[in-house]
Design a protein around this motif. Structure first.
Motif, short mmCIF file in Angstrom:
data_model
loop_
_atom_site.label_atom_id
_atom_site.label_comp_id
_atom_site.label_asym_id
_atom_site.label_seq_id
_atom_site.Cartn_x
_atom_site.Cartn_y
_atom_site.Cartn_z
N THR A 93 0.78 -8.42 37.19
CA THR A 93 2.11 -8.19 37.76
C THR A 93 2.42 -6.70 37.71
OG1 THR A 93 3.21 -8.49 35.62
CG2 THR A 93 2.97 -10.46 37.00
N GLY A 94 3.39 -6.29 38.49
CA GLY A 94 3.84 -4.91 38.46
C GLY A 94 3.02 -3.95 39.30
N VAL A 95 2.18 -4.47 40.20
CA VAL A 95 1.40 -3.62 41.08
C VAL A 95 2.32 -3.12 42.19
CG1 VAL A 95 -0.53 -3.52 42.69
CG2 VAL A 95 -0.72 -4.88 40.61
N ARG A 96 2.33 -1.82 42.43
CA ARG A 96 3.13 -1.25 43.51
C ARG A 96 2.19 -0.54 44.49
NH1 ARG A 96 8.13 2.08 41.52
NH2 ARG A 96 8.66 1.74 43.69
N LEU A 97 2.32 -0.91 45.76
CA LEU A 97 1.54 -0.28 46.81
C LEU A 97 2.44 0.66 47.59
CD1 LEU A 97 -0.31 -3.43 48.22
CD2 LEU A 97 -1.03 -1.89 46.39
N PHE A 98 2.00 1.88 47.78
CA PHE A 98 2.77 2.87 48.54
C PHE A 98 2.10 3.01 49.91
CE2 PHE A 98 3.89 3.55 44.23
CZ PHE A 98 5.21 3.96 44.26
N VAL A 99 2.89 2.73 50.94
CA VAL A 99 2.41 2.68 52.30
C VAL A 99 3.01 3.83 53.10
CG1 VAL A 99 2.40 1.24 54.39
CG2 VAL A 99 2.20 0.17 52.14
N ARG A 100 2.25 4.34 54.04
CA ARG A 100 2.78 5.39 54.91
C ARG A 100 2.48 5.03 56.37
NH1 ARG A 100 -1.44 10.27 54.00
NH2 ARG A 100 -3.27 9.03 54.38
N TYR A 101 3.15 5.72 57.26
CA TYR A 101 3.03 5.45 58.69
C TYR A 101 2.47 6.67 59.39
CZ TYR A 101 4.27 3.97 63.39
OH TYR A 101 4.22 3.61 64.70
N SER A 125 7.79 -7.93 48.28
CA SER A 125 6.88 -8.41 47.25
C SER A 125 5.71 -9.15 47.91
CB SER A 125 7.61 -9.35 46.28
OG SER A 125 8.00 -10.53 46.95
N PHE A 126 4.65 -9.36 47.14
CA PHE A 126 3.51 -10.13 47.61
C PHE A 126 2.88 -10.83 46.42
CE2 PHE A 126 1.89 -5.99 46.47
CZ PHE A 126 0.68 -6.25 45.85
N ARG A 177 -1.28 5.00 48.10
CA ARG A 177 -1.71 4.94 46.70
C ARG A 177 -1.27 3.63 46.07
NH1 ARG A 177 2.45 6.72 42.90
NH2 ARG A 177 4.27 7.36 44.09
N ILE A 178 -1.88 3.33 44.93
CA ILE A 178 -1.55 2.13 44.15
C ILE A 178 -1.01 2.59 42.81
CG2 ILE A 178 -2.49 0.09 43.00
CD1 ILE A 178 -4.66 0.06 45.17
N GLN A 179 0.08 2.00 42.40
CA GLN A 179 0.64 2.31 41.09
C GLN A 179 0.48 1.07 40.20
OE1 GLN A 179 4.99 2.85 40.53
NE2 GLN A 179 4.41 4.90 39.85
N TYR A 180 -0.37 1.20 39.21
CA TYR A 180 -0.63 0.15 38.23
C TYR A 180 -1.39 0.82 37.09
CZ TYR A 180 -2.14 -4.22 36.12
OH TYR A 180 -2.34 -5.25 35.25
N PRO A 181 -1.05 0.52 35.84
CA PRO A 181 -1.68 1.25 34.72
C PRO A 181 -3.20 1.27 34.70
CG PRO A 181 0.15 -0.08 33.92
CD PRO A 181 -0.05 -0.43 35.37
N ASN A 182 -3.84 0.17 35.13
CA ASN A 182 -5.30 0.12 35.04
C ASN A 182 -5.99 0.32 36.38
OD1 ASN A 182 -5.17 -0.37 32.29
ND2 ASN A 182 -5.00 -2.57 32.58
N PRO A 221 -9.06 5.21 40.64
CA PRO A 221 -8.80 6.09 41.80
C PRO A 221 -9.40 5.55 43.10
CG PRO A 221 -9.61 7.36 39.94
CD PRO A 221 -9.74 5.91 39.56
N THR A 222 -10.29 4.57 43.00
CA THR A 222 -10.92 4.00 44.20
C THR A 222 -10.24 2.71 44.65
OG1 THR A 222 -12.55 2.85 42.86
CG2 THR A 222 -13.16 5.02 43.72
N ASP A 223 -9.02 2.47 44.26
CA ASP A 223 -8.18 1.35 44.69
C ASP A 223 -8.58 -0.02 44.13
OD1 ASP A 223 -10.35 0.89 46.41
OD2 ASP A 223 -9.16 0.88 48.21
N ARG A 224 -9.23 -0.04 42.99
CA ARG A 224 -9.62 -1.31 42.37
C ARG A 224 -8.80 -1.54 41.10
NH1 ARG A 224 -13.86 -2.17 45.48
NH2 ARG A 224 -15.44 -0.66 45.88
N ILE A 225 -8.45 -2.80 40.88
CA ILE A 225 -7.71 -3.18 39.67
C ILE A 225 -8.60 -4.16 38.90
CG2 ILE A 225 -5.71 -4.44 38.79
CD1 ILE A 225 -4.12 -3.36 41.13
#
Length: 176
Positions: free
Chosen positions: A61-69, A14-15, A40-45, A48-52
């Motif tokens: 609350t409820g923002v999910r960040l998907f990270v890759r390596y 979490s953060f 990618r970012i998962q949040y309803p609002n 596509p350019t990574d802004r909330i």
């Protein structure tokens, strides 16, 4: 002017970022040198350019960040045409993955014209030579599309054109 906030990632992944003002919040991940990037970012609002979008006094609350390596590498050479590198400047190569959120920092080109960009995730990238004078960075050649796969190394040659009409001939702005 942008205001920067940061947060450590907790053991439970979490953060929390406090003190955001009203307006679009731009999320990024500081870890590209270690091979991590924001997929990618998962949040309803989220846009596509990574802004909330954040309203005054709102708690998000409820923002999910998907990270890759990433484990891929781009090795390259920049060839200078129609002039030479100005003495008070440096040559960089910037890379941006097509259809991805993160913009990776540029790497400096060495005195022989060579560069290496490490820890890239598999994907398609635009690689562009740039000239840095004072605090102003301008492209000095066309972007080249490069496809990389996990653990692979791709070799590219870029052209920096310092001729008439190039970005390198434009006036250089002051640092802000």
């Amino acid at each position: 002017l942008p205001v920067y906030h940061s947060s450590a990632i907790n053991p439970d992944y979490s953060f929390s970022i406090k003190g955001l003002g009203a307006g679009p919040a731009l999320l990024s991940l500081d870890g590209s040198e270690e091979g991590f990037s924001l997929a990618r970012i998962q949040y309803p609002n989220a846009t596509p350019t990574d802004r909330i979008p954040v309203n005054a006094d709102e708690q998000i609350t409820g923002v999910r960040l998907f990270v890759r390596y990433g484990t891929a590498t781009i090795n390259g050479t920049v060839k200078i045409v129609n002039g030479q590198l100005p003495g008070d400047s440096r040559l960089y190569v910037k890379v941006k993955e097509i259809n991805a959120l993160d913009r990776l920092s540029g790497v400096e080109v060495d005195g022989r014209g060579h560069f290496t960009i490490r820890n890239l995730a598999a994907g398609t990238y635009l690689v562009t030579p740039n000239l840095l004078v004072s605090c102003d960075m301008k492209p000095v050649g066309p972007p080249q599309q490069v496809v990389v796969n996990d653990t692979a190394t791709v070799n590219v040659t870029l052209t920096a054109d310092f001729g008439k009409g190039s970005e390198a001939g434009r006036p250089i702005g002051r640092c802000q």
